[in-house]
Write a protein that holds these residues in place. Sequence first.
Motif, PDB file in Angstrom:
ATOM      1  N   ASP A   1      21.381  31.517 -27.243  1.00 59.74           N
ATOM      2  CA  ASP A   1      21.436  32.826 -27.273  1.00 59.74           C
ATOM      3  C   ASP A   1      19.706  33.441 -27.153  1.00 59.74           C
ATOM      4  O   ASP A   1      19.518  34.529 -26.615  1.00 59.74           O
ATOM      5  CB  ASP A   1      22.067  33.319 -28.540  1.00 59.74           C
ATOM      6  CG  ASP A   1      23.380  33.400 -28.371  1.00 59.74           C
ATOM      7  OD1 ASP A   1      24.135  32.909 -27.513  1.00 59.74           O
ATOM      8  OD2 ASP A   1      24.106  34.003 -29.537  1.00 59.74           O
ATOM      9  N   ALA A   2      19.074  32.661 -27.734  1.00 56.97           N
ATOM     10  CA  ALA A   2      17.502  33.275 -27.980  1.00 56.97           C
ATOM     11  C   ALA A   2      16.827  33.120 -26.448  1.00 56.97           C
ATOM     12  O   ALA A   2      16.250  33.934 -26.300  1.00 56.97           O
ATOM     13  CB  ALA A   2      16.738  32.316 -28.929  1.00 56.97           C
ATOM     14  N   MET A   3      17.252  32.258 -25.583  1.00 58.20           N
ATOM     15  CA  MET A   3      16.613  32.236 -24.255  1.00 58.20           C
ATOM     16  C   MET A   3      17.428  33.250 -23.405  1.00 58.20           C
ATOM     17  O   MET A   3      16.768  33.794 -22.392  1.00 58.20           O
ATOM     18  CB  MET A   3      17.107  30.843 -23.817  1.00 58.20           C
ATOM     19  CG  MET A   3      16.479  30.570 -22.154  1.00 58.20           C
ATOM     20  SD  MET A   3      14.863  30.652 -22.227  1.00 58.20           S
ATOM     21  CE  MET A   3      14.353  29.028 -22.932  1.00 58.20           C
ATOM     22  N   LEU A   4      18.783  33.437 -23.375  1.00 57.93           N
ATOM     23  CA  LEU A   4      19.267  34.407 -22.723  1.00 57.93           C
ATOM     24  C   LEU A   4      18.587  35.631 -23.072  1.00 57.93           C
ATOM     25  O   LEU A   4      18.459  36.474 -21.956  1.00 57.93           O
ATOM     26  CB  LEU A   4      20.908  34.578 -23.226  1.00 57.93           C
ATOM     27  CG  LEU A   4      21.778  33.618 -22.558  1.00 57.93           C
ATOM     28  CD1 LEU A   4      23.144  33.753 -23.314  1.00 57.93           C
ATOM     29  CD2 LEU A   4      21.955  33.600 -21.051  1.00 57.93           C
ATOM     30  N   HIS A   5      18.546  35.992 -24.406  1.00 63.89           N
ATOM     31  CA  HIS A   5      17.864  37.341 -24.840  1.00 63.89           C
ATOM     32  C   HIS A   5      16.310  37.695 -24.138  1.00 63.89           C
ATOM     33  O   HIS A   5      16.059  38.414 -23.602  1.00 63.89           O
ATOM     34  CB  HIS A   5      17.721  37.368 -26.255  1.00 63.89           C
ATOM     35  CG  HIS A   5      17.114  38.659 -26.664  1.00 63.89           C
ATOM     36  ND1 HIS A   5      17.617  39.933 -26.880  1.00 63.89           N
ATOM     37  CD2 HIS A   5      15.942  38.867 -27.111  1.00 63.89           C
ATOM     38  CE1 HIS A   5      16.710  40.834 -26.967  1.00 63.89           C
ATOM     39  NE2 HIS A   5      15.687  39.994 -27.439  1.00 63.89           N
ATOM     40  N   ARG A   6      15.801  36.229 -24.086  1.00 63.42           N
ATOM     41  CA  ARG A   6      14.252  36.429 -23.945  1.00 63.42           C
ATOM     42  C   ARG A   6      14.121  36.428 -22.476  1.00 63.42           C
ATOM     43  O   ARG A   6      13.234  37.204 -21.682  1.00 63.42           O
ATOM     44  CB  ARG A   6      13.554  35.085 -24.520  1.00 63.42           C
ATOM     45  CG  ARG A   6      12.200  35.123 -24.072  1.00 63.42           C
ATOM     46  CD  ARG A   6      11.455  36.319 -24.807  1.00 63.42           C
ATOM     47  NE  ARG A   6       9.830  36.538 -24.594  1.00 63.42           N
ATOM     48  CZ  ARG A   6       9.348  37.756 -24.045  1.00 63.42           C
ATOM     49  NH1 ARG A   6      10.260  38.761 -24.169  1.00 63.42           N
ATOM     50  NH2 ARG A   6       7.977  37.855 -23.724  1.00 63.42           N
ATOM     51  N   VAL A   7      14.970  35.860 -21.605  1.00 61.72           N
ATOM     52  CA  VAL A   7      14.917  35.733 -20.093  1.00 61.72           C
ATOM     53  C   VAL A   7      15.142  37.231 -19.663  1.00 61.72           C
ATOM     54  O   VAL A   7      14.609  37.698 -18.855  1.00 61.72           O
ATOM     55  CB  VAL A   7      15.572  34.582 -19.623  1.00 61.72           C
ATOM     56  CG1 VAL A   7      15.812  34.757 -17.945  1.00 61.72           C
ATOM     57  CG2 VAL A   7      14.892  33.204 -19.776  1.00 61.72           C
ATOM     58  N   SER A   8      16.161  37.648 -20.281  1.00 62.12           N
ATOM     59  CA  SER A   8      16.499  38.955 -19.724  1.00 62.12           C
ATOM     60  C   SER A   8      15.694  39.895 -20.099  1.00 62.12           C
ATOM     61  O   SER A   8      15.291  41.080 -19.285  1.00 62.12           O
ATOM     62  CB  SER A   8      18.050  39.301 -20.402  1.00 62.12           C
ATOM     63  OG  SER A   8      18.681  40.669 -19.898  1.00 62.12           O
ATOM     64  N   ALA A   9      14.912  39.788 -21.373  1.00 60.56           N
ATOM     65  CA  ALA A   9      14.039  40.828 -21.632  1.00 60.56           C
ATOM     66  C   ALA A   9      12.959  40.596 -20.789  1.00 60.56           C
ATOM     67  O   ALA A   9      12.119  41.729 -20.431  1.00 60.56           O
ATOM     68  CB  ALA A   9      13.706  40.532 -23.032  1.00 60.56           C
ATOM     69  N   LEU A  10      12.337  39.691 -20.364  1.00 65.30           N
ATOM     70  CA  LEU A  10      11.299  39.458 -19.438  1.00 65.30           C
ATOM     71  C   LEU A  10      11.585  39.996 -18.073  1.00 65.30           C
ATOM     72  O   LEU A  10      10.566  40.940 -17.613  1.00 65.30           O
ATOM     73  CB  LEU A  10      11.078  37.865 -19.304  1.00 65.30           C
ATOM     74  CG  LEU A  10      10.328  37.076 -19.936  1.00 65.30           C
ATOM     75  CD1 LEU A  10      10.066  35.575 -19.688  1.00 65.30           C
ATOM     76  CD2 LEU A  10       8.868  37.609 -19.907  1.00 65.30           C
ATOM     77  N   CYS A  11      12.930  40.144 -17.639  1.00 66.32           N
ATOM     78  CA  CYS A  11      13.021  40.499 -16.352  1.00 66.32           C
ATOM     79  C   CYS A  11      13.119  42.067 -16.651  1.00 66.32           C
ATOM     80  O   CYS A  11      12.653  42.946 -15.741  1.00 66.32           O
ATOM     81  CB  CYS A  11      14.650  40.403 -16.206  1.00 66.32           C
ATOM     82  SG  CYS A  11      14.701  38.687 -15.470  1.00 66.32           S
ATOM     83  N   ALA A  12      13.564  42.780 -17.701  1.00 63.97           N
ATOM     84  CA  ALA A  12      13.544  44.152 -17.955  1.00 63.97           C
ATOM     85  C   ALA A  12      12.103  44.607 -18.051  1.00 63.97           C
ATOM     86  O   ALA A  12      11.580  45.713 -17.668  1.00 63.97           O
ATOM     87  CB  ALA A  12      14.223  44.561 -19.541  1.00 63.97           C
TER      88      ALA A  12
END
Length: 472
Positions: free
Chosen positions: A205-216
């Motif tokens: 979950d932490a990676m999903l959140h961080r990768v999506s946040a990097l994209c945003a």
Amino acid sequence: MKTQLNPSQFEQRCLLAPDWLLLADGPVRDHAILLDGERFGAVGPLAELQAAHPELAVTALPGKLIMPGFVDTHHHLTQAFGKALVFGEPSEIFRRVWVPMESGLSPDILYLTAKLAALEALRGGFTTVCDAGTRASEGLDAIARATTEAGLRCVLGLVCNDKRGSEELAPGPILARAEQHIAGWQGQPLVTPSLAVPIPEIATDAMLHRVSALCAEAGILFQTHVNEHLVAVERSLEQRGLRPVEHLHRAGALGPQALLAHATLLTPDELMLLRDSDSAVSYNPVASAWKGNAVAQAQLMHSLGIRLGLGTDGTRSDGFRLLDYAEAAQRFAFGLAVGDSSCGGGWPWLEQGTRGGARVLGLNTGEIAPGRAADFLLVDLEVPELLPSWDLCWELVRLANRDQILGVFVAGRLRLWQGWPLDWDARALMREVDEHAKAVVARAPIQKIHPDSGRHRRQWEAQRPGPGGRAS
């Protein structure tokens, strides 16, 4: 008698005046475009553009349509060597075919498969593809070089999952590589970076959140496959107690930056999660027909205001056939049961295949308008299938063919003429692909479940009733 056109007519700054021009509000006549470098300089009534630019020659295009190039919002450029391997296979072919095949590809082979896929896409009228990321350990530069040389616009995905089976990988190197990928491709004319997690359950979950946040933060796409197959939904429920879209929501990975491929098995609550988060969906109707469990509720999503584009999933790069499948799949899956004979008509699918797809990818393409990137098709309308013409939108969706595409333009440059590139040798590429592809597939640990065609044919022949009514 048809007017003879020459590719050299499109090399200079000029006014192009087709019989029909497909604009955001629909097809119009007596209009022209100013082709001015990589962008459309002006679009409007022919008389107005002639008055504003008396110094420019007018290239008349009788019997022709200029329309935006198709946008493929979900592709796998590195799977071109194995397209027919998956025919007749049940769901989750990535486990048995794609992971085994892609994992061992070298950069040289990645270049060949991506360039072959790029050629197929351009021949099918696609001027942009969104690649979901390769499972090969290296070679993104080779993929970008292949698409750029072919003249295809590409959203290039980098895979960023941090789970491998039961093992969790250190997040630091993955995130560092992601940041390098974003920085390395920002500002490139034909390549846009993207980050991807192929399926949510192979990331924490932490990676999903961080990768999506990097994209945003970077204003780029976060890509993932969701709710495509029953087994994937059940696996997510077993492992996380949530369906895949619910899992992404809990991880904080949904949002305007999220592009979810397939999304065929959505509950009403999941549809609302997509709408409320402004996440986008890539509708892949051919993939549903070939190896899916369901058809995405694309018309309903459109009505709910969920951003939607069309994708091939690497199945078949043919823009007009994709439009036909998009409309027909909605009709078969949903329209027939409720007496909806039009499923939105022809226009919504033209829109999703062009401008809608560009909006999903966040690109300045997909529309013929001043300032937009000059990615467009020159289409021959003087064919028996389109005569007499009563409704051009419906006709393009149901009757038009790839062989009517005379020219494919990307960033204002003519990339293909009558199906073949002008500035590189496509047949030499095909010979090189033929030389390497069979060896690549032969050494990959691919597992096929459906019998090969010869065995299947023999089984069918043996089961056919003989002259006396019994199987022969």
